[in-house]
Structure formats: structure tokens, C-alpha cells
Design an enzyme around this catalytic site. Sequence first.
Site, PDB file in Angstrom:
ATOM      1  N   HIS A  10       4.547  19.690  10.305  1.00 10.86           N
ATOM      2  CA  HIS A  10       5.865  19.686   9.670  1.00 10.86           C
ATOM      3  C   HIS A  10       5.935  18.659   8.552  1.00 10.86           C
ATOM      4  O   HIS A  10       6.354  18.962   7.453  1.00 10.86           O
ATOM      5  CB  HIS A  10       6.961  19.415  10.707  1.00 10.86           C
ATOM      6  CG  HIS A  10       8.327  19.562  10.134  1.00 10.86           C
ATOM      7  ND1 HIS A  10       8.978  18.541   9.478  1.00 10.86           N
ATOM      8  CD2 HIS A  10       9.160  20.627  10.097  1.00 10.86           C
ATOM      9  CE1 HIS A  10      10.165  18.968   9.072  1.00 10.86           C
ATOM     10  NE2 HIS A  10      10.297  20.234   9.435  1.00 10.86           N
ATOM     11  N   GLU A  46       2.702  14.784   1.341  1.00 10.82           N
ATOM     12  CA  GLU A  46       1.515  15.396   0.729  1.00 10.82           C
ATOM     13  C   GLU A  46       0.312  15.155   1.625  1.00 10.82           C
ATOM     14  O   GLU A  46       0.256  14.139   2.301  1.00 10.82           O
ATOM     15  CB  GLU A  46       1.256  14.777  -0.645  1.00 10.82           C
ATOM     16  CG  GLU A  46       2.253  15.200  -1.701  1.00 10.82           C
ATOM     17  CD  GLU A  46       2.126  16.667  -2.093  1.00 10.82           C
ATOM     18  OE1 GLU A  46       1.002  17.201  -2.086  1.00 10.82           O
ATOM     19  OE2 GLU A  46       3.157  17.284  -2.378  1.00 10.82           O
ATOM     20  N   LEU A  71       5.023  22.787  17.944  1.00 10.30           N
ATOM     21  CA  LEU A  71       5.141  23.014  19.368  1.00 10.30           C
ATOM     22  C   LEU A  71       5.821  24.351  19.660  1.00 10.30           C
ATOM     23  O   LEU A  71       5.375  25.102  20.520  1.00 10.30           O
ATOM     24  CB  LEU A  71       5.922  21.866  20.014  1.00 10.30           C
ATOM     25  CG  LEU A  71       5.976  21.847  21.530  1.00 10.30           C
ATOM     26  CD1 LEU A  71       4.592  21.888  22.152  1.00 10.30           C
ATOM     27  CD2 LEU A  71       6.723  20.607  22.003  1.00 10.30           C
ATOM     28  N   GLY A  74       9.430  28.889  15.626  1.00 14.47           N
ATOM     29  CA  GLY A  74      10.681  28.719  14.901  1.00 14.47           C
ATOM     30  C   GLY A  74      10.543  29.312  13.523  1.00 14.47           C
ATOM     31  O   GLY A  74       9.579  30.031  13.217  1.00 14.47           O
ATOM     32  N   HIS A  76       9.773  28.020  10.679  1.00 17.33           N
ATOM     33  CA  HIS A  76       8.552  27.660   9.940  1.00 17.33           C
ATOM     34  C   HIS A  76       7.391  28.546  10.357  1.00 17.33           C
ATOM     35  O   HIS A  76       6.675  29.089   9.517  1.00 17.33           O
ATOM     36  CB  HIS A  76       8.189  26.192  10.152  1.00 17.33           C
ATOM     37  CG  HIS A  76       9.081  25.231   9.448  1.00 17.33           C
ATOM     38  ND1 HIS A  76       9.556  25.423   8.179  1.00 17.33           N
ATOM     39  CD2 HIS A  76       9.582  24.038   9.854  1.00 17.33           C
ATOM     40  CE1 HIS A  76      10.310  24.405   7.820  1.00 17.33           C
ATOM     41  NE2 HIS A  76      10.351  23.549   8.818  1.00 17.33           N
TER      42      HIS A  76
END
Length: 127
Positions: A10, A46, A71, A74, A76
Site C-alpha cells: 500500500h 516511491e 491482507l 479490497g 486496491h
Amino acid sequence: MKTAILLMAHGSRIPQANDAAREVAKMVQEMTGFEIVEVSFREMHEPNIQHGIDACVNRGAERILLMPYFLFMGAHVLHDLPEEIEAAQKRHPGLVMEMGPHLGVHRKLAEVESERIGEALDSLGWR
């Protein structure tokens, strides 16, 4: 074909959180023996995922297994990461890219949590 592994995390404003993802990538490289293991971040840090893919290509990767270091399933994992891969495919049309599964529910994660519970109980003197 030379294969790379790209961990997609993330990302965090807290540098130590991003450093932890890098440490995991190093451990993965040691455990798997893959020459190319890179880490990238979806947000806030980055290298972003596009730069992570480019780094793999620059190191000679002809195919990349992109592993979500997430985990839970979702937005993403379901939408954003596949869109990132699609965008990279336009820049690297001959590159083979596939996304592996997110961490999800796995017995080894429960084992790690159980170890952490034991460590917490010991440090608190509760056992």
C-alpha cells in the site's frame, strides 16, 4: 524466460512502514532464490507500481509475477492493481505480467499472530 517478483504494498507516510515492506522483499528473495525481487507502493511512496515494473524490466525481466502485499481483498486488489498492470502492459507490450493472490486468510498468518500474542503476554508479564 527471466522471471521477476514484484511485491505491491500500500505505502505509508511513515518511512518505517515502507522499510518493513523492503525487508520482507529481501526475505522473499532469500527464501525463493529469485534474482529479481522488487517492492513497489500503490500510494504515498516511491517507487510506485509503474516504477517497480520498470525496475524489473531494466533488470532483464521478461515476465513479472506481481504479488499484492495486502491482507484483505479490497478496492486496491480488485480494481487498482489490475489497472496498474493494464497501464504497464501498454508501455511494455511484450512483457508477460500476472498477478498472484493477496495474503488473505492463511494458517501461517494465524501462526504469526499467535507468536505475537505470546510475545505481548510475555512482555506484559501476563503468563
